[in-house]
Scaffold this motif. Structure first.
Motif, PDB file in Angstrom:
ATOM      1  N   ALA A 246       0.848  -1.190   0.000  1.00  0.00           N
ATOM      2  CA  ALA A 246       0.000   0.000   0.000  1.00  0.00           C
ATOM      3  C   ALA A 246       0.884   1.242   0.000  1.00  0.00           C
ATOM      4  CB  ALA A 246      -0.932   0.014   1.210  1.00  0.00           C
ATOM      5  N   ALA A 247       0.342   2.329  -0.534  1.00  0.00           N
ATOM      6  CA  ALA A 247       1.031   3.609  -0.542  1.00  0.00           C
ATOM      7  C   ALA A 247       0.010   4.709  -0.296  1.00  0.00           C
ATOM      8  CB  ALA A 247       1.755   3.849  -1.866  1.00  0.00           C
ATOM      9  N   ALA A 248       0.444   5.788   0.341  1.00  0.00           N
ATOM     10  CA  ALA A 248      -0.425   6.924   0.630  1.00  0.00           C
ATOM     11  C   ALA A 248       0.227   8.200   0.124  1.00  0.00           C
ATOM     12  CB  ALA A 248      -0.704   7.033   2.126  1.00  0.00           C
ATOM     13  N   THR A 249      -0.585   9.098  -0.394  1.00  0.00           N
ATOM     14  CA  THR A 249      -0.140  10.407  -0.850  1.00  0.00           C
ATOM     15  C   THR A 249      -0.884  11.475  -0.063  1.00  0.00           C
ATOM     16  OG1 THR A 249       0.278   9.577  -3.080  1.00  0.00           O
ATOM     17  CG2 THR A 249       0.097  11.961  -2.827  1.00  0.00           C
ATOM     18  N   GLY A 250      -0.152  12.473   0.425  1.00  0.00           N
ATOM     19  CA  GLY A 250      -0.758  13.532   1.208  1.00  0.00           C
ATOM     20  C   GLY A 250      -0.954  14.802   0.401  1.00  0.00           C
ATOM     21  N   TYR A 251      -2.056  15.502   0.697  1.00  0.00           N
ATOM     22  CA  TYR A 251      -2.370  16.768   0.030  1.00  0.00           C
ATOM     23  C   TYR A 251      -2.774  17.785   1.090  1.00  0.00           C
ATOM     24  CZ  TYR A 251      -3.054  13.606  -3.989  1.00  0.00           C
ATOM     25  OH  TYR A 251      -2.906  12.649  -4.957  1.00  0.00           O
ATOM     26  N   THR A 252      -2.539  19.050   0.818  1.00  0.00           N
ATOM     27  CA  THR A 252      -3.028  20.131   1.666  1.00  0.00           C
ATOM     28  C   THR A 252      -3.599  21.230   0.783  1.00  0.00           C
ATOM     29  OG1 THR A 252      -0.825  21.148   1.700  1.00  0.00           O
ATOM     30  CG2 THR A 252      -1.418  19.712   3.559  1.00  0.00           C
ATOM     31  N   ARG A 253      -4.461  22.042   1.381  1.00  0.00           N
ATOM     32  CA  ARG A 253      -4.965  23.243   0.711  1.00  0.00           C
ATOM     33  C   ARG A 253      -5.131  24.326   1.772  1.00  0.00           C
ATOM     34  NH1 ARG A 253     -10.313  20.513  -1.355  1.00  0.00           N
ATOM     35  NH2 ARG A 253      -9.436  21.253  -3.315  1.00  0.00           N
ATOM     36  N   GLU A 254      -4.998  25.579   1.345  1.00  0.00           N
ATOM     37  CA  GLU A 254      -5.005  26.692   2.288  1.00  0.00           C
ATOM     38  C   GLU A 254      -6.407  27.199   2.599  1.00  0.00           C
ATOM     39  OE1 GLU A 254      -2.068  27.688   3.847  1.00  0.00           O
ATOM     40  OE2 GLU A 254      -1.638  25.774   2.876  1.00  0.00           O
ATOM     41  N   THR A 255      -7.329  27.051   1.666  1.00  0.00           N
ATOM     42  CA  THR A 255      -8.701  27.495   1.881  1.00  0.00           C
ATOM     43  C   THR A 255      -9.656  26.404   1.436  1.00  0.00           C
ATOM     44  OG1 THR A 255      -8.764  28.553  -0.303  1.00  0.00           O
ATOM     45  CG2 THR A 255      -8.135  29.935   1.568  1.00  0.00           C
ATOM     46  N   SER A 256     -10.863  26.417   1.981  1.00  0.00           N
ATOM     47  CA  SER A 256     -11.874  25.440   1.590  1.00  0.00           C
ATOM     48  C   SER A 256     -12.212  25.619   0.115  1.00  0.00           C
ATOM     49  CB  SER A 256     -13.133  25.637   2.447  1.00  0.00           C
ATOM     50  OG  SER A 256     -14.144  24.757   2.036  1.00  0.00           O
ATOM     51  N   GLY A 257     -12.020  24.563  -0.670  1.00  0.00           N
ATOM     52  CA  GLY A 257     -12.260  24.627  -2.102  1.00  0.00           C
ATOM     53  C   GLY A 257     -11.095  25.161  -2.895  1.00  0.00           C
ATOM     54  N   GLY A 258      -9.971  25.504  -2.238  1.00  0.00           N
ATOM     55  CA  GLY A 258      -8.807  26.031  -2.927  1.00  0.00           C
ATOM     56  C   GLY A 258      -8.002  24.941  -3.627  1.00  0.00           C
ATOM     57  N   ALA A 259      -6.898  25.346  -4.248  1.00  0.00           N
ATOM     58  CA  ALA A 259      -6.052  24.421  -4.998  1.00  0.00           C
ATOM     59  C   ALA A 259      -5.344  23.450  -4.058  1.00  0.00           C
ATOM     60  CB  ALA A 259      -5.033  25.192  -5.826  1.00  0.00           C
ATOM     61  N   LEU A 260      -5.226  22.189  -4.476  1.00  0.00           N
ATOM     62  CA  LEU A 260      -4.538  21.174  -3.695  1.00  0.00           C
ATOM     63  C   LEU A 260      -3.045  21.177  -3.990  1.00  0.00           C
ATOM     64  CD1 LEU A 260      -6.959  18.116  -3.988  1.00  0.00           C
ATOM     65  CD2 LEU A 260      -6.356  19.293  -1.875  1.00  0.00           C
ATOM     66  N   SER A 261      -2.236  20.994  -2.954  1.00  0.00           N
ATOM     67  CA  SER A 261      -0.792  20.829  -3.103  1.00  0.00           C
ATOM     68  C   SER A 261      -0.411  19.412  -2.700  1.00  0.00           C
ATOM     69  CB  SER A 261      -0.043  21.834  -2.213  1.00  0.00           C
ATOM     70  OG  SER A 261      -0.355  23.161  -2.559  1.00  0.00           O
ATOM     71  N   ILE A 262       0.432  18.766  -3.509  1.00  0.00           N
ATOM     72  CA  ILE A 262       0.902  17.410  -3.210  1.00  0.00           C
ATOM     73  C   ILE A 262       2.119  17.494  -2.306  1.00  0.00           C
ATOM     74  CG2 ILE A 262       1.744  15.245  -4.181  1.00  0.00           C
ATOM     75  CD1 ILE A 262       0.282  15.893  -6.728  1.00  0.00           C
ATOM     76  N   ASN A 263       2.139  16.683  -1.240  1.00  0.00           N
ATOM     77  CA  ASN A 263       3.214  16.777  -0.248  1.00  0.00           C
ATOM     78  C   ASN A 263       4.033  15.510  -0.110  1.00  0.00           C
ATOM     79  OD1 ASN A 263       2.621  19.532   0.993  1.00  0.00           O
ATOM     80  ND2 ASN A 263       0.637  18.529   1.101  1.00  0.00           N
ATOM     81  N   GLY A 264       3.946  14.600  -1.055  1.00  0.00           N
ATOM     82  CA  GLY A 264       4.779  13.421  -1.004  1.00  0.00           C
ATOM     83  C   GLY A 264       4.002  12.136  -0.792  1.00  0.00           C
ATOM     84  N   THR A 265       4.686  11.020  -1.025  1.00  0.00           N
ATOM     85  CA  THR A 265       4.101   9.681  -0.940  1.00  0.00           C
ATOM     86  C   THR A 265       4.940   8.813  -0.019  1.00  0.00           C
ATOM     87  OG1 THR A 265       3.180   9.854  -3.168  1.00  0.00           O
ATOM     88  CG2 THR A 265       3.400   7.651  -2.269  1.00  0.00           C
ATOM     89  N   ALA A 266       4.285   7.945   0.751  1.00  0.00           N
ATOM     90  CA  ALA A 266       4.982   7.017   1.640  1.00  0.00           C
ATOM     91  C   ALA A 266       4.349   5.644   1.531  1.00  0.00           C
ATOM     92  CB  ALA A 266       4.939   7.515   3.075  1.00  0.00           C
ATOM     93  N   ASN A 267       5.176   4.601   1.661  1.00  0.00           N
ATOM     94  CA  ASN A 267       4.685   3.229   1.638  1.00  0.00           C
ATOM     95  C   ASN A 267       4.268   2.783   3.043  1.00  0.00           C
ATOM     96  OD1 ASN A 267       5.196   2.855  -1.149  1.00  0.00           O
ATOM     97  ND2 ASN A 267       7.355   2.424  -0.722  1.00  0.00           N
ATOM     98  N   LEU A 268       3.430   1.756   3.073  1.00  0.00           N
ATOM     99  CA  LEU A 268       2.950   1.226   4.345  1.00  0.00           C
ATOM    100  C   LEU A 268       4.094   0.572   5.110  1.00  0.00           C
ATOM    101  CD1 LEU A 268       0.517   0.531   6.191  1.00  0.00           C
ATOM    102  CD2 LEU A 268       0.277  -1.587   4.873  1.00  0.00           C
ATOM    103  N   SER A 269       4.240   0.939   6.376  1.00  0.00           N
ATOM    104  CA  SER A 269       5.270   0.368   7.229  1.00  0.00           C
ATOM    105  C   SER A 269       4.772   0.381   8.662  1.00  0.00           C
ATOM    106  CB  SER A 269       6.576   1.170   7.122  1.00  0.00           C
ATOM    107  OG  SER A 269       7.547   0.669   8.020  1.00  0.00           O
ATOM    108  N   ASP A 270       4.723  -0.794   9.295  1.00  0.00           N
ATOM    109  CA  ASP A 270       4.265  -0.912  10.674  1.00  0.00           C
ATOM    110  C   ASP A 270       2.848  -0.353  10.832  1.00  0.00           C
ATOM    111  OD1 ASP A 270       4.455  -1.596  13.367  1.00  0.00           O
ATOM    112  OD2 ASP A 270       5.246   0.360  13.932  1.00  0.00           O
TER     113      ASP A 270
END
Length: 307
Positions: A246-270
């Motif tokens: 499995a892998a997960a990718t994180g996103y953030t945005r500064e305002t509700s409905g605003g543009a998404l920023s990608i913050n990296g991907t990590a694999n499942l561990s523990d």
């Protein structure tokens, strides 16, 4: 003989679908429906128009789920138990589905009830289907009331009644242990008169939905608020069946409905993904490569101040 004729003219258009509902019959048009009841001579069958503009898009777009109909209308999914239709797609998948559905070929939608697993399969032609062949699928689970996707191209969908297998006939599906299909041993496909969901694909090949999972994914909604920033360094899964890959990718945005920023991907561990990010709103997408059953996610948030 009580053979008779009649016309249903309260709603314009042709009858698009019809199905039994217990001792009743239901006739659907695109923007209306009628409940029919046998009353004997001289009327024989009495048809009452159901209030509202609820209809069915095609002859196979309705299925009996046991005491009620599930149907695909021109503007929503509906449950009808003989009293009043209830919409069930609003605020969940309705808008997405009708944006993706082909307006030209929607009458080719196929709805099938997988009674063993309490799932309703909605096979439909997408806007990208040039031939009108159903090439996408939504799945609705009656018990949990959750929606999923399992796209595949189909010609027909049905319950396959299996002939069953014995030690003497096991070689008919595989000459060696390695060549046997990846089907669980408790599957009904091995039992005499067992039932399993099956379909014909576009190559006219009969296939059953009894194998192991392929790739799957899901994406969360946004978590956070406008007032404060939060920092997250990991997100955990709560699993009934833990995925091996499995892998997960994180996103953030500064305002509700605003543009998404990608913050990296990590694999499942523990049992967790070490995705580090800071923002007002957080979102995660997860991708899996084998069997899994996820019942929740637990992100870790710490206050990161305000602006």
């Amino acid at each position: 003989t009580q053979a008779t004729t009649g016309r249903l003219v309260g709603v314009p258009g042709e009858i698009t679908a019809a199905a039994m509902l217990g001792a009743y019959a239901v006739a659907y048009k695109e923007r209306g429906m009628y409940l029919g009841q046998y009353v004997g001579t001289p009327v024989v069958w009495q048809w009452d128009q159901v209030p509202g503009e609820v209809g069915c898009v095609g002859p196979e777009a309705v299925t009996d789920i046991g005491g009620a109909h599930f149907l695909v209308g021109p503007d929503n999914f509906w449950l009808y138990d003989g009293t009043r239709p209830i919409p069930i797609g609003t605020g969940q998948v309705r808008q997405w589905f009708y944006n993706d559905l082909s307006a030209t070929y929607r009458y080719r939608t196929i709805v099938h009830y997988d009674r063993q697993n309490s799932r309703i399969w909605i096979h439909y032609p997408s806007a990208a289907s040039s031939t009108g062949q159903p090439d996408r699928a939504l799945v609705y689970h009656l018990v949990t009331k959750q929606w999923g996707r399992a796209n595949r191209s189909v010609e027909a969908v049905f319950q396959f009644i299996t002939p069953g297998l014995t030690w003497d006939t096991l070689s008919s599906i595989g000459a060696t242990w390695d060549s046997l299909p990846s089907t669980p041993w408790d599957s009904q496909s091995y039992q005499a008169a067992g039932r399993t969901l099956a379909y014909f694909d576009t190559a006219h090949t009969l296939l059953s939905l009894t194998g192991t999972s392929g790739n799957s994914s899901f994406t969360t909604g946004d978590m956070g608020d406008d007032e404060g920033y939060t920092y997250s360094n990991q997100v955990r899964l709560r699993c009934l069946i833990e995925p091996e890959i499995a892998a997960a990718t994180g996103y953030t945005r500064e305002t509700s409905g605003g543009a998404l920023s990608i913050n990296g991907t990590a694999n499942l561990s523990d049992g967790k993904f070490d995705v580090r990010q800071s923002g007002r709103y957080h979102r995660y997408s997860f991708e899996f490569a084998n069997d899994n059953e996820i019942r929740g996610i637990v992100p870790q948030f710490k206050s990161a101040g305000m602006r």
